[in-house]
Motif scaffolding. Structure first.
Motif, short mmCIF file in Angstrom:
data_model
loop_
_atom_site.label_atom_id
_atom_site.label_comp_id
_atom_site.label_asym_id
_atom_site.label_seq_id
_atom_site.Cartn_x
_atom_site.Cartn_y
_atom_site.Cartn_z
N ASN A 100 -5.26 4.83 5.62
CA ASN A 100 -5.24 3.30 5.56
C ASN A 100 -4.97 2.99 7.06
O ASN A 100 -4.20 3.51 7.68
N ASN A 112 -11.52 1.78 1.52
CA ASN A 112 -9.87 0.82 1.58
C ASN A 112 -10.17 -0.27 2.28
O ASN A 112 -9.46 -1.35 2.09
N ASP A 137 -12.22 7.07 3.87
CA ASP A 137 -11.25 6.43 3.06
C ASP A 137 -11.10 4.98 3.64
O ASP A 137 -11.12 3.98 2.82
N ILE A 185 0.82 -1.22 0.04
CA ILE A 185 0.04 -0.02 -0.03
C ILE A 185 1.10 1.13 -0.05
O ILE A 185 1.84 1.36 0.79
#
Length: 346
Positions: free
Chosen positions: A158, A288, A284, A150
């Motif tokens: 993340n 994700n 996010d 990533i």
């Protein structure tokens, strides 16, 4: 090319290695070779009288619970940090010599550490890395995300859960920085301890750590299971009433019952980190998902349980056992990230 020229070129080669100082295993990643060059249990056996190292790594692990009083089994790392600095130095020195022999290079070393190590623990880690030119410390959560493929340099959130042997690291990252994190000293080794205690209480049977670890790997589950998924195995140990060896049967749901409290503490820690997340990054993370990595994450149904509890998609890392040390090696290529890491130059 002459041997002398090859030697000079080798000497000039910049060596970058990453080390995952795990409670259960030590891994070393060579950035130039782009591969893991060592993966050994972090355990050694010493002669109590002479202080001589009798066995190390895999050979030492095979001796667990089977040594005489003349030998001491030493685990120099506990809960993700160094508990015996001298033994750690010896172990690292032996492992590095196994890989590189007596070569004269002084490498730059990236050491992966839990997010919440104390200043004393950090000093011990720096002191253990003998013969290095530069020593960097990188949080295991940050390394694990990198090692999972990533890009943490992007302006998006993340999240990673890295369940190692002695500690679990949970982190939310964006733009190379840790936005929120938590490190708890509960991980895969705690599951083993829980199983030993459960078997002792329920069956009045004493088993060793190795038997508990095998139970966890072979039939363990994080969620209740039924039918064919509720596996059963026979285990052998010492009956605490008679002192005589005995065999009993245990199933997957009983193993789950044994480790339930430890699993719940990890999930509670995850929720605490998610509660600290800024709203924009929360969006996010929903998109994700959460990366689940580390040896402890391989427990059957662990991903399904976390997903059920937090309602966020869980993505298992394809290289769960290696993502931290691989990420440590990849960190050398990120100059912006390097500037944020604690470093000591020798």
């Amino acid at each position: 090319m002459s041997k002398f020229t090859r030697f000079i070129n080798f000497f000039r080669t910049k060596k970058n290695i990453a080390i995952d100082l795990g409670t259960s295993n030590i891994l070393i990643y060579d950035k130039q070779k782009k591969k893991i060059v060592l993966n050994e249990p972090s355990v050694l056996v010493k002669d109590k009288k002479t202080g001589e190292i009798v066995a190390i790594g895999h050979k030492a692990k095979e001796m667990l619970g089977k040594t005489s009083d003349n030998l001491a089994v030493i685990r120099p790392l506990s809960e993700g940090v160094i508990s015996d600095i001298d033994a750690t130095r010896e172990m690292l020195n032996i492992f590095v010599k196994q890989i590189y022999g007596g070569s004269p290079f002084r490498p730059e070393i990236m050491i992966c550490v839990p997010a919440e190590v104390t200043s004393i623990e950090r000093r011990a880690i720096f002191d253990a890395a003998i013969g290095a030119k530069k020593i960097y410390l990188i949080e295991e959560g940050r390394a694990a995300v990198l090692g999972s493929g990533i890009n943490i340099s992007l302006p998006e959130g993340n999240t990673v859960i890295d369940i190692g042997g002695g500690s679990t690291d949970i982190a939310i990252l964006s733009l190379d920085e840790i936005i929120a994190s938590k490190s708890v000293r509960i991980a895969s080794n705690n599951f083993d301890d829980d199983i030993v205690k459960y078997v002792k209480k329920k069956f009045n049977l004493l088993i060793g750590d190795k038997t508990a670890e095998n139970l966890k790997k072979e039939i363990g589950t994080a969620m209740p299971v039924s039918g064919e998924e509720n596996l059963t195995v026979a285990i052998k140990g010492r009956d605490l009433s008679t002192g005589i060896p005995k065999t009993v049967e245990i199933n997957s749901n009983q193993v789950r019952e044994a480790i339930e409290d430890s699993i719940n503490e990890i999930i509670i820690a995850l929720k605490e980190v998610l509660e600290k997340c800024p709203p924009e990054l929360s969006a996010d993370i929903l998109n994700n998902g959460i990366v689940l990595t580390g040896g402890g994450s391989l427990l059957r149904n662990f991903d399904k349980l976390i997903e059920e509890r937090v309602q966020i998609t869980i993505n298992r890392a394809t290289n769960s056992l290696e993502s931290v040390v691989v990420g440590g090696g990849l960190a050398f290529d990120n100059k912006k990230l390097l500037r944020t890491l604690e470093m000591r130059e020798i």
